[in-house]
Design a protein around this motif. Structure first.
Motif, PDB file in Angstrom:
ATOM      1  N   GLU A  13       0.847  -1.181   0.000  1.00  0.00           N
ATOM      2  CA  GLU A  13       0.000   0.000   0.000  1.00  0.00           C
ATOM      3  C   GLU A  13       0.887   1.236   0.000  1.00  0.00           C
ATOM      4  O   GLU A  13       2.098   1.147   0.170  1.00  0.00           O
ATOM      5  N   ASN A  14       0.293   2.388  -0.167  1.00  0.00           N
ATOM      6  CA  ASN A  14       1.029   3.644  -0.246  1.00  0.00           C
ATOM      7  C   ASN A  14       1.651   3.969   1.114  1.00  0.00           C
ATOM      8  O   ASN A  14       1.002   4.529   1.992  1.00  0.00           O
ATOM      9  N   THR A  15       2.894   3.628   1.280  1.00  0.00           N
ATOM     10  CA  THR A  15       3.587   3.781   2.560  1.00  0.00           C
ATOM     11  C   THR A  15       3.859   5.242   2.876  1.00  0.00           C
ATOM     12  O   THR A  15       3.758   5.659   4.023  1.00  0.00           O
ATOM     13  N   VAL A  16       4.187   6.040   1.867  1.00  0.00           N
ATOM     14  CA  VAL A  16       4.513   7.450   2.103  1.00  0.00           C
ATOM     15  C   VAL A  16       3.296   8.183   2.663  1.00  0.00           C
ATOM     16  O   VAL A  16       3.399   8.936   3.631  1.00  0.00           O
ATOM     17  N   ALA A  17       2.138   7.961   2.091  1.00  0.00           N
ATOM     18  CA  ALA A  17       0.914   8.602   2.591  1.00  0.00           C
ATOM     19  C   ALA A  17       0.607   8.110   4.005  1.00  0.00           C
ATOM     20  O   ALA A  17       0.197   8.896   4.866  1.00  0.00           O
ATOM     21  N   TRP A  18       0.808   6.834   4.258  1.00  0.00           N
ATOM     22  CA  TRP A  18       0.534   6.276   5.577  1.00  0.00           C
ATOM     23  C   TRP A  18       1.441   6.910   6.627  1.00  0.00           C
ATOM     24  O   TRP A  18       0.996   7.213   7.731  1.00  0.00           O
ATOM     25  N   ILE A  19       2.701   7.120   6.283  1.00  0.00           N
ATOM     26  CA  ILE A  19       3.634   7.739   7.227  1.00  0.00           C
ATOM     27  C   ILE A  19       3.155   9.144   7.580  1.00  0.00           C
ATOM     28  O   ILE A  19       3.155   9.545   8.743  1.00  0.00           O
ATOM     29  N   GLY A  20       2.708   9.892   6.580  1.00  0.00           N
ATOM     30  CA  GLY A  20       2.223  11.238   6.839  1.00  0.00           C
ATOM     31  C   GLY A  20       0.938  11.272   7.649  1.00  0.00           C
ATOM     32  O   GLY A  20       0.732  12.163   8.466  1.00  0.00           O
ATOM     33  N   GLN A  21       0.068  10.303   7.437  1.00  0.00           N
ATOM     34  CA  GLN A  21      -1.225  10.293   8.108  1.00  0.00           C
ATOM     35  C   GLN A  21      -1.190   9.595   9.463  1.00  0.00           C
ATOM     36  O   GLN A  21      -1.928   9.945  10.369  1.00  0.00           O
ATOM     37  N   GLN A  22      -0.361   8.586   9.622  1.00  0.00           N
ATOM     38  CA  GLN A  22      -0.362   7.785  10.847  1.00  0.00           C
ATOM     39  C   GLN A  22       0.841   8.084  11.738  1.00  0.00           C
ATOM     40  O   GLN A  22       0.689   8.371  12.908  1.00  0.00           O
ATOM     41  N   VAL A  23       2.022   8.013  11.189  1.00  0.00           N
ATOM     42  CA  VAL A  23       3.235   8.114  12.007  1.00  0.00           C
ATOM     43  C   VAL A  23       3.465   9.541  12.504  1.00  0.00           C
ATOM     44  O   VAL A  23       3.706   9.758  13.684  1.00  0.00           O
ATOM     45  N   LYS A  24       3.403  10.495  11.594  1.00  0.00           N
ATOM     46  CA  LYS A  24       3.710  11.877  11.966  1.00  0.00           C
ATOM     47  C   LYS A  24       2.823  12.373  13.112  1.00  0.00           C
ATOM     48  O   LYS A  24       3.338  12.908  14.088  1.00  0.00           O
ATOM     49  N   PRO A  25       1.485  12.212  13.054  1.00  0.00           N
ATOM     50  CA  PRO A  25       0.685  12.691  14.181  1.00  0.00           C
ATOM     51  C   PRO A  25       0.966  11.932  15.477  1.00  0.00           C
ATOM     52  O   PRO A  25       0.902  12.504  16.558  1.00  0.00           O
ATOM     53  N   HIS A  26       1.292  10.643  15.374  1.00  0.00           N
ATOM     54  CA  HIS A  26       1.531   9.858  16.585  1.00  0.00           C
ATOM     55  C   HIS A  26       2.864  10.223  17.235  1.00  0.00           C
ATOM     56  O   HIS A  26       2.948  10.402  18.442  1.00  0.00           O
ATOM     57  N   VAL A  27       3.903  10.340  16.443  1.00  0.00           N
ATOM     58  CA  VAL A  27       5.234  10.609  16.995  1.00  0.00           C
ATOM     59  C   VAL A  27       5.425  12.087  17.294  1.00  0.00           C
ATOM     60  O   VAL A  27       5.984  12.456  18.313  1.00  0.00           O
ATOM     61  N   PHE A  28       4.932  12.955  16.406  1.00  0.00           N
ATOM     62  CA  PHE A  28       5.143  14.392  16.568  1.00  0.00           C
ATOM     63  C   PHE A  28       3.843  15.128  16.869  1.00  0.00           C
ATOM     64  O   PHE A  28       3.676  16.271  16.493  1.00  0.00           O
ATOM     65  N   GLY A  29       2.910  14.463  17.545  1.00  0.00           N
ATOM     66  CA  GLY A  29       1.580  15.016  17.792  1.00  0.00           C
ATOM     67  C   GLY A  29       1.599  16.371  18.470  1.00  0.00           C
ATOM     68  O   GLY A  29       2.620  16.845  18.960  1.00  0.00           O
TER      69      GLY A  29
END
Length: 91
Positions: free
Chosen positions: A56-72
């Motif tokens: 699946e589109n990993t780049v979009a997932w990183i922006g939508q899932q990882v960034k808010p969780h780690v840098f919320g």
């Protein structure tokens, strides 16, 4: 009850790891913060691997899932109106 037992087990594991690397608990602030960063990033590894396997589109997932969780966002406090704050101080 299961989350509490899991939390205890992970805490015991961390205690053993601290002992093996000769770090006393509570850890010095820098070591503790680096450890928390490792926890935040480590939480993202299993879902990332799933994304890669599913192709699946990993780049979009990183922006939508990882960034808010780690840098919320940091929590925001609310300021009481000045008159209310003054009344509370007098009480």
């Amino acid at each position: 009850m299961k989350p509490y037992l899991l939390s205890l087990a992970v805490g015991l594991l961390v205690g053993v790891i601290y002992s093996l690397v000769h770090v006393r608990s509570p850890a010095p602030p820098v070591i503790a913060l680096v450890g928390l960063l490792g926890i935040l990033v480590g939480e993202q590894i299993p879902p990332l691997v799933k994304q890669l396997i599913a192709k699946e589109n990993t780049v979009a997932w990183i922006g939508q899932q990882v960034k808010p969780h780690v840098f919320g966002e940091l929590p925001r406090g609310t300021l009481a109106p000045r008159a209310k704050a003054d009344e509370q101080v007098k009480s």
